[in-house]
Design a protein around this motif. Sequence first.
Motif, PDB file in Angstrom:
ATOM      1  N   THR A   1       0.859  -1.176   0.000  1.00  0.00           N
ATOM      2  CA  THR A   1       0.000   0.000   0.000  1.00  0.00           C
ATOM      3  C   THR A   1       0.899   1.230   0.000  1.00  0.00           C
ATOM      4  OG1 THR A   1      -1.752  -1.166   1.181  1.00  0.00           O
ATOM      5  CG2 THR A   1      -1.792   1.231   1.302  1.00  0.00           C
ATOM      6  N   GLY A   2       0.557   2.190  -0.838  1.00  0.00           N
ATOM      7  CA  GLY A   2       1.370   3.401  -0.934  1.00  0.00           C
ATOM      8  C   GLY A   2       0.898   4.275  -2.074  1.00  0.00           C
ATOM      9  N   PHE A   3       1.831   4.697  -2.938  1.00  0.00           N
ATOM     10  CA  PHE A   3       1.459   5.589  -4.036  1.00  0.00           C
ATOM     11  C   PHE A   3       2.420   5.412  -5.210  1.00  0.00           C
ATOM     12  CE2 PHE A   3       4.438   7.921  -1.387  1.00  0.00           C
ATOM     13  CZ  PHE A   3       5.316   8.464  -2.309  1.00  0.00           C
ATOM     14  N   ILE A   4       1.955   5.928  -6.359  1.00  0.00           N
ATOM     15  CA  ILE A   4       2.801   6.038  -7.535  1.00  0.00           C
ATOM     16  C   ILE A   4       2.861   7.509  -7.902  1.00  0.00           C
ATOM     17  CG2 ILE A   4       3.039   5.545 -10.000  1.00  0.00           C
ATOM     18  CD1 ILE A   4       1.773   2.883  -9.556  1.00  0.00           C
ATOM     19  N   LEU A   5       4.071   8.010  -8.035  1.00  0.00           N
ATOM     20  CA  LEU A   5       4.291   9.387  -8.446  1.00  0.00           C
ATOM     21  C   LEU A   5       4.778   9.338  -9.886  1.00  0.00           C
ATOM     22  CD1 LEU A   5       4.517  12.408  -7.686  1.00  0.00           C
ATOM     23  CD2 LEU A   5       6.897  11.947  -7.079  1.00  0.00           C
ATOM     24  N   ASN A   6       4.064  10.014 -10.775  1.00  0.00           N
ATOM     25  CA  ASN A   6       4.428  10.032 -12.181  1.00  0.00           C
ATOM     26  C   ASN A   6       4.784  11.462 -12.560  1.00  0.00           C
ATOM     27  OD1 ASN A   6       4.834   9.476 -14.845  1.00  0.00           O
ATOM     28  ND2 ASN A   6       2.789   8.685 -15.238  1.00  0.00           N
ATOM     29  N   ALA A   7       6.008  11.663 -13.024  1.00  0.00           N
ATOM     30  CA  ALA A   7       6.474  12.985 -13.453  1.00  0.00           C
ATOM     31  C   ALA A   7       6.644  12.936 -14.962  1.00  0.00           C
ATOM     32  CB  ALA A   7       7.793  13.336 -12.772  1.00  0.00           C
ATOM     33  N   ILE A   8       5.853  13.746 -15.658  1.00  0.00           N
ATOM     34  CA  ILE A   8       5.904  13.790 -17.116  1.00  0.00           C
ATOM     35  C   ILE A   8       6.569  15.094 -17.519  1.00  0.00           C
ATOM     36  CG2 ILE A   8       4.562  13.779 -19.232  1.00  0.00           C
ATOM     37  CD1 ILE A   8       2.438  12.178 -17.722  1.00  0.00           C
ATOM     38  N   HIS A   9       7.706  14.946 -18.205  1.00  0.00           N
ATOM     39  CA  HIS A   9       8.515  16.109 -18.570  1.00  0.00           C
ATOM     40  C   HIS A   9       8.345  16.386 -20.067  1.00  0.00           C
ATOM     41  CE1 HIS A   9      11.847  18.896 -18.212  1.00  0.00           C
ATOM     42  NE2 HIS A   9      12.358  18.383 -19.334  1.00  0.00           N
ATOM     43  N   SER A  10       7.983  17.631 -20.374  1.00  0.00           N
ATOM     44  CA  SER A  10       7.906  18.063 -21.775  1.00  0.00           C
ATOM     45  C   SER A  10       8.887  19.217 -21.954  1.00  0.00           C
ATOM     46  CB  SER A  10       6.479  18.487 -22.128  1.00  0.00           C
ATOM     47  OG  SER A  10       6.147  19.689 -21.467  1.00  0.00           O
ATOM     48  N   ARG A  11       8.929  19.771 -23.166  1.00  0.00           N
ATOM     49  CA  ARG A  11       9.848  20.890 -23.397  1.00  0.00           C
ATOM     50  C   ARG A  11       9.470  22.117 -22.564  1.00  0.00           C
ATOM     51  NH1 ARG A  11      13.482  20.708 -27.449  1.00  0.00           N
ATOM     52  NH2 ARG A  11      13.237  19.053 -28.982  1.00  0.00           N
ATOM     53  N   ASP A  12       8.186  22.319 -22.362  1.00  0.00           N
ATOM     54  CA  ASP A  12       7.734  23.544 -21.701  1.00  0.00           C
ATOM     55  C   ASP A  12       7.414  23.362 -20.222  1.00  0.00           C
ATOM     56  OD1 ASP A  12       7.879  24.789 -24.172  1.00  0.00           O
ATOM     57  OD2 ASP A  12       5.827  24.180 -24.694  1.00  0.00           O
ATOM     58  N   ASN A  13       6.989  22.165 -19.832  1.00  0.00           N
ATOM     59  CA  ASN A  13       6.475  21.964 -18.472  1.00  0.00           C
ATOM     60  C   ASN A  13       6.893  20.596 -17.919  1.00  0.00           C
ATOM     61  OD1 ASN A  13       4.930  24.392 -18.378  1.00  0.00           O
ATOM     62  ND2 ASN A  13       3.382  23.413 -19.665  1.00  0.00           N
ATOM     63  N   CYS A  14       6.617  20.475 -16.640  1.00  0.00           N
ATOM     64  CA  CYS A  14       6.780  19.178 -15.975  1.00  0.00           C
ATOM     65  C   CYS A  14       5.526  18.974 -15.136  1.00  0.00           C
ATOM     66  CB  CYS A  14       8.033  19.167 -15.102  1.00  0.00           C
ATOM     67  SG  CYS A  14       8.354  17.559 -14.387  1.00  0.00           S
ATOM     68  N   PHE A  15       4.841  17.879 -15.353  1.00  0.00           N
ATOM     69  CA  PHE A  15       3.589  17.605 -14.652  1.00  0.00           C
ATOM     70  C   PHE A  15       3.796  16.422 -13.702  1.00  0.00           C
ATOM     71  CE2 PHE A  15       2.538  19.326 -18.810  1.00  0.00           C
ATOM     72  CZ  PHE A  15       1.726  20.402 -18.460  1.00  0.00           C
ATOM     73  N   PHE A  16       3.222  16.545 -12.511  1.00  0.00           N
ATOM     74  CA  PHE A  16       3.303  15.471 -11.522  1.00  0.00           C
ATOM     75  C   PHE A  16       1.905  14.938 -11.260  1.00  0.00           C
ATOM     76  CE2 PHE A  16       7.198  17.754 -10.617  1.00  0.00           C
ATOM     77  CZ  PHE A  16       8.095  16.732 -10.377  1.00  0.00           C
TER      78      PHE A  16
END
Length: 172
Positions: free
Chosen positions: A122-137
Motif C-alpha cells: 500500500t502506498g502511491f505512484i508518483l508520475n512525473a511527465i517532462h515536456s519541453r515547456d512543463n513538468c507535470f506530476f
Amino acid sequence: MNGFFDKIGIDLGILVVMLMILVLILIVIILNMSLGLHRMNRRYAMFMKGADGQSLERQFAQKLKEVDRLSAANEDIVLKMRALQKNTGKTLTKYGIVKYDAFDDVGGKLSFALAMLDEKNTGFILNAIHSRDNCFFYIKEIVNGESYILLSSEEMDALRHAVHFDEVELEA
C-alpha cells in the motif's frame, strides 16, 4: 597366627606384598585428595581475599541491584522494539522506478514513474511527465498492490518492481 595362614593355604610373603601394594595405592589416593584440598583452599582464600562477610554481602547486593536494573532496561528495550516493529510495517520500504521518454520530441528519459509501497503493498505512484515547456506530476494511490485509477504501462512496470522488491533484493 602363622598356623592360621598355613591352614588357609596363603603364603605370608604374598600377603605382605599385596598389603604393601594396597598401602601404596592408598598413599597415592591421599596425596591426590590432599592436592585437591590445597587447590580448593587457595580458591577459597582468593574468593575471601580482603573481604569479610559483610563486604561480600554488600558486593552481592550491588550485583543483584545491577541485575534488577539491567532486567528493567531489557523490558524497556523490548517494549520499544515492539513499537518500532509495529511502525516499520507502515513505512514505505519498497520502491520501483521506471524512467521513460513521455514525448517523441523530448529525449533523455526525463520522465519517470516512482512507486513507493509498504510491506502490505500500500502506498502511491508518483508520475512525473517532462515536456519541453512543463513538468507535470501525478500521484495515484495504491492499496494492496492495486490502483483504482487506470495506470500507464510505465506506472504498471514501476508498481511491479516495487511489489517484487524483496525478491529482486534477494537475487542481487
